[in-house]
Motif scaffolding. Sequence first.
Motif, PDB file in Angstrom:
ATOM      1  N   ARG A  29       0.538  -1.460   0.174  1.00 48.65           N
ATOM      2  CA  ARG A  29       0.055   0.534  -0.122  1.00 48.65           C
ATOM      3  C   ARG A  29       0.497   0.994   0.007  1.00 48.65           C
ATOM      4  O   ARG A  29       1.981   1.148   0.077  1.00 48.65           O
ATOM      5  N   CYS A  83       6.636   0.104   0.067  1.00 51.33           N
ATOM      6  CA  CYS A  83       6.015   1.197   0.015  1.00 51.33           C
ATOM      7  C   CYS A  83       6.268   1.345  -1.446  1.00 51.33           C
ATOM      8  O   CYS A  83       6.698   2.599  -0.918  1.00 51.33           O
ATOM      9  N   GLU A  96      -5.832   6.527  -2.836  1.00 50.98           N
ATOM     10  CA  GLU A  96      -5.632   5.384  -2.111  1.00 50.98           C
ATOM     11  C   GLU A  96      -5.243   5.862  -1.050  1.00 50.98           C
ATOM     12  O   GLU A  96      -4.426   6.508  -0.697  1.00 50.98           O
ATOM     13  N   HIS A 134      -9.503   2.464   4.764  1.00 56.06           N
ATOM     14  CA  HIS A 134      -8.111   1.332   5.604  1.00 56.06           C
ATOM     15  C   HIS A 134      -7.877   2.031   6.292  1.00 56.06           C
ATOM     16  O   HIS A 134      -7.705   3.281   6.357  1.00 56.06           O
TER      17      HIS A 134
END
Length: 312
Positions: free
Chosen positions: A140, A164, A206, A240
């Motif tokens: 992520r 990441c 995101e 999230h």
Amino acid sequence: METQQQEIVTCPAPAVDHFERHGYLFGYPIAHSYSPFLHNTVFEQLGLPLGFSLLESTDIDQFLRLIKDPRLYGSAVTMPFKVAIIPHLDDLTDEGRAVGAVNTIFRRGDKFIGTNTDTIGVRESFYQNIAEPDKLFHGRPGMVIGGGGAARSAVYALVQFMKCRTVYLVNRDAGEVDAVISWCKSQGYGDGLVHVTNATQAEGLEGPGAIVACVPNFPPSTDAEKEARRVAEVFLNKPHKGAMLEMCYHPSPWTELGGIAEKAGWQVIIGTEAMIYQGLQQHTYWHGRTLDQLPVKEVKEVIAKELAKARL
């Protein structure tokens, strides 16, 4: 107009003759540092006749003289000398070179080598406290709030150690962000950096899984600070929920931003964790013990006691 030179602060050299070997933390101001508690606890627990002292000084010439002592095993360096010390060293590790800042000096023969263990402090703060990194942050985006050297260390850890590929940068000062991106790109780990400048932009991105906050604990007051806080809150409130390392721990590790993150459902890791793990990594360079050979539990207990005193 004449510019006034800043007065150099020189402290008396700490008494070290009662140790077989010794090291310092060099920087200013550092009276609040927990480093002596950390390092001297390690030496006591391992039964090593070594010691660690504060050198609260802005006199770099004094420090350079003191480290020539053959009994010195190494030293720690903090602000404002993490960059200024580099030209005085014989070599740098890959981390020291990539971050462009040194917080640790160790000896190899007659050479003084500089490295950066802040990157390890960030990495281990997450991996020692997060049960499911694959679920929370691997693959992520990461996020760094702040700029400067601490931000570079955080970016390095997120990209190089924590999987990441994308890292969002959020900061009140666009110039600082530009400098971080430029530096990281020049060192080969900045291609995935994204400067998030406003809340609208953040809404379309995101959500991150790992956040490192590298800013002082004070309420935002300027327009730029308020917008940076809004950006952070947009990311914190996305579906999230991951983990946030709050690097600020002085005078207290319980910060306003940390409280906002916790309320939003994030796991908050306090900054003393980063301080502890970067310090334990220094011991690997100074006398070869790895993390599994170091008294982590005892160090954490000592730091927790000092934190409790600070809250009184």
